[in-house]
Design a protein around this motif. Structure first.
Motif, PDB file in Angstrom:
ATOM      1  N   TYR A 153      -8.334  -5.648  30.734  1.00 42.14           N
ATOM      2  CA  TYR A 153      -8.233  -4.244  31.126  1.00 42.14           C
ATOM      3  C   TYR A 153      -9.168  -3.380  30.310  1.00 42.14           C
ATOM      4  N   ARG A 154      -9.609  -2.298  30.927  1.00 42.19           N
ATOM      5  CA  ARG A 154     -10.471  -1.319  30.284  1.00 42.19           C
ATOM      6  C   ARG A 154     -10.065   0.059  30.796  1.00 42.19           C
ATOM      7  N   ILE A 155     -10.015   1.019  29.885  1.00 41.09           N
ATOM      8  CA  ILE A 155      -9.766   2.420  30.245  1.00 41.09           C
ATOM      9  C   ILE A 155     -11.083   3.171  30.094  1.00 41.09           C
ATOM     10  N   VAL A 156     -11.411   3.975  31.101  1.00 40.03           N
ATOM     11  CA  VAL A 156     -12.619   4.800  31.066  1.00 40.03           C
ATOM     12  C   VAL A 156     -12.189   6.258  31.227  1.00 40.03           C
ATOM     13  N   VAL A 157     -12.559   7.084  30.250  1.00 39.12           N
ATOM     14  CA  VAL A 157     -12.247   8.512  30.285  1.00 39.12           C
ATOM     15  C   VAL A 157     -13.564   9.279  30.282  1.00 39.12           C
ATOM     16  N   GLU A 158     -13.710  10.206  31.227  1.00 36.34           N
ATOM     17  CA  GLU A 158     -14.897  11.048  31.297  1.00 36.34           C
ATOM     18  C   GLU A 158     -14.494  12.498  31.057  1.00 36.34           C
ATOM     19  N   HIS A 159     -15.236  13.133  30.163  1.00 41.72           N
ATOM     20  CA  HIS A 159     -14.997  14.544  29.845  1.00 41.72           C
ATOM     21  C   HIS A 159     -16.321  15.288  29.889  1.00 41.72           C
ATOM     22  N   GLU A 160     -16.206  16.586  30.067  1.00 44.64           N
ATOM     23  CA  GLU A 160     -17.380  17.454  30.119  1.00 44.64           C
ATOM     24  C   GLU A 160     -18.213  17.331  28.847  1.00 44.64           C
ATOM     25  N   SER A 161     -17.530  17.235  27.692  1.00 38.74           N
ATOM     26  CA  SER A 161     -18.223  17.157  26.400  1.00 38.74           C
ATOM     27  C   SER A 161     -17.327  16.467  25.373  1.00 38.74           C
ATOM     28  N   LYS A 162     -17.917  16.128  24.256  1.00 38.85           N
ATOM     29  CA  LYS A 162     -17.131  15.555  23.166  1.00 38.85           C
ATOM     30  C   LYS A 162     -16.090  16.559  22.687  1.00 38.85           C
ATOM     31  N   ASP A 163     -16.463  17.834  22.650  1.00 38.21           N
ATOM     32  CA  ASP A 163     -15.530  18.866  22.189  1.00 38.21           C
ATOM     33  C   ASP A 163     -14.287  18.944  23.070  1.00 38.21           C
ATOM     34  N   THR A 164     -14.476  18.917  24.406  1.00 33.28           N
ATOM     35  CA  THR A 164     -13.298  18.998  25.274  1.00 33.28           C
ATOM     36  C   THR A 164     -12.444  17.734  25.151  1.00 33.28           C
ATOM     37  N   PHE A 165     -13.094  16.584  24.954  1.00 36.12           N
ATOM     38  CA  PHE A 165     -12.349  15.341  24.756  1.00 36.12           C
ATOM     39  C   PHE A 165     -11.516  15.412  23.475  1.00 36.12           C
ATOM     40  N   VAL A 166     -12.127  15.867  22.384  1.00 39.47           N
ATOM     41  CA  VAL A 166     -11.432  15.954  21.094  1.00 39.47           C
ATOM     42  C   VAL A 166     -10.258  16.927  21.179  1.00 39.47           C
ATOM     43  N   LYS A 167     -10.438  18.050  21.859  1.00 42.81           N
ATOM     44  CA  LYS A 167      -9.336  19.008  22.009  1.00 42.81           C
ATOM     45  C   LYS A 167      -8.171  18.378  22.751  1.00 42.81           C
ATOM     46  N   MET A 168      -8.451  17.626  23.822  1.00 41.05           N
ATOM     47  CA  MET A 168      -7.389  16.936  24.552  1.00 41.05           C
ATOM     48  C   MET A 168      -6.741  15.875  23.658  1.00 41.05           C
ATOM     49  N   HIS A 169      -7.576  15.100  22.991  1.00 38.82           N
ATOM     50  CA  HIS A 169      -7.097  13.998  22.152  1.00 38.82           C
ATOM     51  C   HIS A 169      -6.214  14.494  20.999  1.00 38.82           C
ATOM     52  N   ASN A 170      -6.476  15.684  20.496  1.00 37.84           N
ATOM     53  CA  ASN A 170      -5.713  16.244  19.378  1.00 37.84           C
ATOM     54  C   ASN A 170      -4.551  17.139  19.820  1.00 37.84           C
ATOM     55  N   SER A 171      -4.309  17.209  21.100  1.00 39.55           N
ATOM     56  CA  SER A 171      -3.263  18.094  21.625  1.00 39.55           C
ATOM     57  C   SER A 171      -1.859  17.516  21.422  1.00 39.55           C
ATOM     58  N   PRO A 172      -0.837  18.373  21.407  1.00 38.02           N
ATOM     59  CA  PRO A 172       0.555  17.891  21.328  1.00 38.02           C
ATOM     60  C   PRO A 172       0.915  16.982  22.516  1.00 38.02           C
ATOM     61  N   GLU A 173       0.357  17.273  23.680  1.00 41.98           N
ATOM     62  CA  GLU A 173       0.639  16.445  24.850  1.00 41.98           C
ATOM     63  C   GLU A 173       0.132  15.021  24.651  1.00 41.98           C
ATOM     64  N   HIS A 174      -1.089  14.906  24.132  1.00 48.14           N
ATOM     65  CA  HIS A 174      -1.649  13.570  23.883  1.00 48.14           C
ATOM     66  C   HIS A 174      -0.887  12.879  22.763  1.00 48.14           C
ATOM     67  N   GLU A 175      -0.522  13.620  21.748  1.00 51.49           N
ATOM     68  CA  GLU A 175       0.236  13.040  20.632  1.00 51.49           C
ATOM     69  C   GLU A 175       1.566  12.439  21.111  1.00 51.49           C
ATOM     70  N   LYS A 176       2.155  13.031  22.129  1.00 46.95           N
ATOM     71  CA  LYS A 176       3.396  12.510  22.690  1.00 46.95           C
ATOM     72  C   LYS A 176       3.126  11.270  23.548  1.00 46.95           C
ATOM     73  N   LEU A 177       2.065  11.296  24.349  1.00 50.85           N
ATOM     74  CA  LEU A 177       1.760  10.195  25.271  1.00 50.85           C
ATOM     75  C   LEU A 177       1.198   8.962  24.566  1.00 50.85           C
ATOM     76  N   HIS A 178       0.420   9.167  23.527  1.00 57.66           N
ATOM     77  CA  HIS A 178      -0.308   8.094  22.848  1.00 57.66           C
ATOM     78  C   HIS A 178       0.609   6.941  22.401  1.00 57.66           C
TER      79      HIS A 178
END
Length: 94
Positions: free
Chosen positions: A48-73
């Motif tokens: 398996y492989r997961i591929v995530v595409e974001h507009e920029s590294k900044d938008t990816f990092v903001k999502m990755h550091n969000s409370p929502e991601h912290e719960k899902l991770h």
């Protein structure tokens, strides 16, 4: 565009539950600014492989550091037999 690719190994028997979790988590993460796509790929060999595409590294990092991601991770990792192997990329050409 910024892309994160993660190779993952699922625990025996976890595939269907992981796919359900993945689809449900996409409903949450797709609402973040800059989100383009997030896909779970399965190779012919069963890996398996997961591929995530974001507009920029900044938008990816903001999502990755969000409370929502912290719960899902941790939920996602509970289906895996080992930590994902990640690589990040900037799209060089289209």
């Amino acid at each position: 565009m910024f892309v994160m690719i993660a190779d993952i190994k699922l625990k025996e028997g976890a595939e269907e539950d992981f796919k359900k979790w993945f689809s449900e988590s996409n409903q949450v993460l797709s609402k973040f600014p800059g989100f383009k796509s997030r896909k779970l790929l399965k190779a012919v060999d069963g890996s398996y492989r997961i591929v995530v595409e974001h507009e920029s590294k900044d938008t990816f990092v903001k999502m990755h550091n969000s409370p929502e991601h912290e719960k899902l991770h941790p939920q996602g990792h509970s289906f895996m037999s080992e930590p994902p192997q990640r690589k990040t990329y900037d799209v060089a050409a289209e």
